[in-house]
Design a protein around this motif. Structure first.
Motif, PDB file in Angstrom:
ATOM      1  N   LYS A   1      52.935  33.018  43.658  1.00 21.85           N
ATOM      2  CA  LYS A   1      52.318  32.958  44.980  1.00 21.85           C
ATOM      3  C   LYS A   1      50.955  33.628  44.892  1.00 21.85           C
ATOM      4  O   LYS A   1      50.862  34.834  44.661  1.00 21.85           O
ATOM      5  N   VAL A   2      49.908  32.849  45.090  1.00 29.41           N
ATOM      6  CA  VAL A   2      48.553  33.384  44.940  1.00 29.41           C
ATOM      7  C   VAL A   2      48.299  34.515  45.925  1.00 29.41           C
ATOM      8  O   VAL A   2      47.549  35.439  45.628  1.00 29.41           O
ATOM      9  N   GLY A   3      48.954  34.490  47.078  1.00 27.94           N
ATOM     10  CA  GLY A   3      48.776  35.553  48.059  1.00 27.94           C
ATOM     11  C   GLY A   3      49.273  36.906  47.588  1.00 27.94           C
ATOM     12  O   GLY A   3      48.910  37.937  48.160  1.00 27.94           O
ATOM     13  N   GLU A   4      50.077  36.923  46.545  1.00 29.35           N
ATOM     14  CA  GLU A   4      50.611  38.168  46.004  1.00 29.35           C
ATOM     15  C   GLU A   4      49.758  38.719  44.859  1.00 29.35           C
ATOM     16  O   GLU A   4      50.017  39.811  44.354  1.00 29.35           O
ATOM     17  N   VAL A   5      48.739  37.982  44.457  1.00 29.26           N
ATOM     18  CA  VAL A   5      47.869  38.436  43.374  1.00 29.26           C
ATOM     19  C   VAL A   5      46.882  39.455  43.950  1.00 29.26           C
ATOM     20  O   VAL A   5      46.198  39.169  44.936  1.00 29.26           O
ATOM     21  N   PRO A   6      46.802  40.650  43.366  1.00 29.55           N
ATOM     22  CA  PRO A   6      45.863  41.654  43.875  1.00 29.55           C
ATOM     23  C   PRO A   6      44.417  41.141  43.835  1.00 29.55           C
ATOM     24  O   PRO A   6      44.026  40.390  42.930  1.00 29.55           O
ATOM     25  N   SER A   7      43.641  41.578  44.809  1.00 28.14           N
ATOM     26  CA  SER A   7      42.252  41.133  44.932  1.00 28.14           C
ATOM     27  C   SER A   7      41.447  41.350  43.659  1.00 28.14           C
ATOM     28  O   SER A   7      40.656  40.491  43.264  1.00 28.14           O
ATOM     29  N   LEU A   8      41.652  42.506  43.040  1.00 28.86           N
ATOM     30  CA  LEU A   8      40.854  42.778  41.840  1.00 28.86           C
ATOM     31  C   LEU A   8      41.310  41.966  40.641  1.00 28.86           C
ATOM     32  O   LEU A   8      40.530  41.730  39.722  1.00 28.86           O
ATOM     33  N   SER A   9      42.539  41.471  40.674  1.00 26.60           N
ATOM     34  CA  SER A   9      42.985  40.536  39.635  1.00 26.60           C
ATOM     35  C   SER A   9      42.350  39.170  39.866  1.00 26.60           C
ATOM     36  O   SER A   9      41.984  38.477  38.912  1.00 26.60           O
ATOM     37  N   LEU A  10      42.200  38.788  41.127  1.00 24.11           N
ATOM     38  CA  LEU A  10      41.471  37.549  41.436  1.00 24.11           C
ATOM     39  C   LEU A  10      40.034  37.673  40.946  1.00 24.11           C
ATOM     40  O   LEU A  10      39.465  36.724  40.404  1.00 24.11           O
ATOM     41  N   ALA A  11      39.439  38.861  41.136  1.00 22.30           N
ATOM     42  CA  ALA A  11      38.062  39.092  40.683  1.00 22.30           C
ATOM     43  C   ALA A  11      37.961  38.993  39.162  1.00 22.30           C
ATOM     44  O   ALA A  11      36.965  38.487  38.634  1.00 22.30           O
ATOM     45  N   PHE A  12      38.981  39.459  38.465  1.00 18.80           N
ATOM     46  CA  PHE A  12      39.024  39.374  37.003  1.00 18.80           C
ATOM     47  C   PHE A  12      38.892  37.915  36.563  1.00 18.80           C
ATOM     48  O   PHE A  12      38.094  37.579  35.685  1.00 18.80           O
TER      49      PHE A  12
END
Length: 134
Positions: free
Chosen positions: A5-16
């Motif tokens: 679930k993409v909504g569970e991915v931490p913001s800074l991991s999305l930034a990575f």
């Protein structure tokens, strides 16, 4: 990966993830625009585009131009607020946080398989970046 679930991915991991995708778009642009540059020159040029200062400018341009949806702005803001108090060299804390915001947004769009939107935003970022980066 059915449970992903993409909504569970931490913001800074999305930034990575977004950081890498952003860099690929910039490098592709540079190769198309300046195919004869040597790798070290390409690297220097790319660094101008992917610096925290340039990425911050890109996010603010997209926001000012009303080019982001409210959902996209919320994703970017969430990452900006989670970003560390440390900063990149040659950038303010606010620029560093804004850079995390644009990277998280690009990462989110990629993970949600919204490639058309990634392409559209990157085209706009590159168009605007030409003003600042030559």
């Amino acid at each position: 990966m059915a449970d992903f679930k993409v909504g569970e991915v931490p913001s800074l991991s999305l930034a990575f993830l977004g950081d890498a995708i952003y860099a690929v778009h910039i490098r592709t642009h540079l190769l198309r625009e300046k195919p004869r540059l040597k790798p070290e020159e390409l690297h220097r040029e790319a660094n101008l585009w992917v610096s925290a200062r340039a990425q911050s400018r890109a996010l603010l341009h997209l926001r000012k131009g009303s080019l982001l949806t409210e959902e996209e702005w919320e994703i970017a803001k969430r990452a900006r607020n989670k970003s560390s108090a440390t900063r990149a060299k040659n950038a303010s804390i606010q620029e560093y946080r804004n850079a995390s915001g644009i990277e998280a947004l690009i990462g989110y769009l990629d993970l949600t398989e919204n490639q058309e939107r990634v392409e559209a935003l990157m085209r706009e970022i590159i168009k605007e970046g030409r003003v600042h980066n030559g």
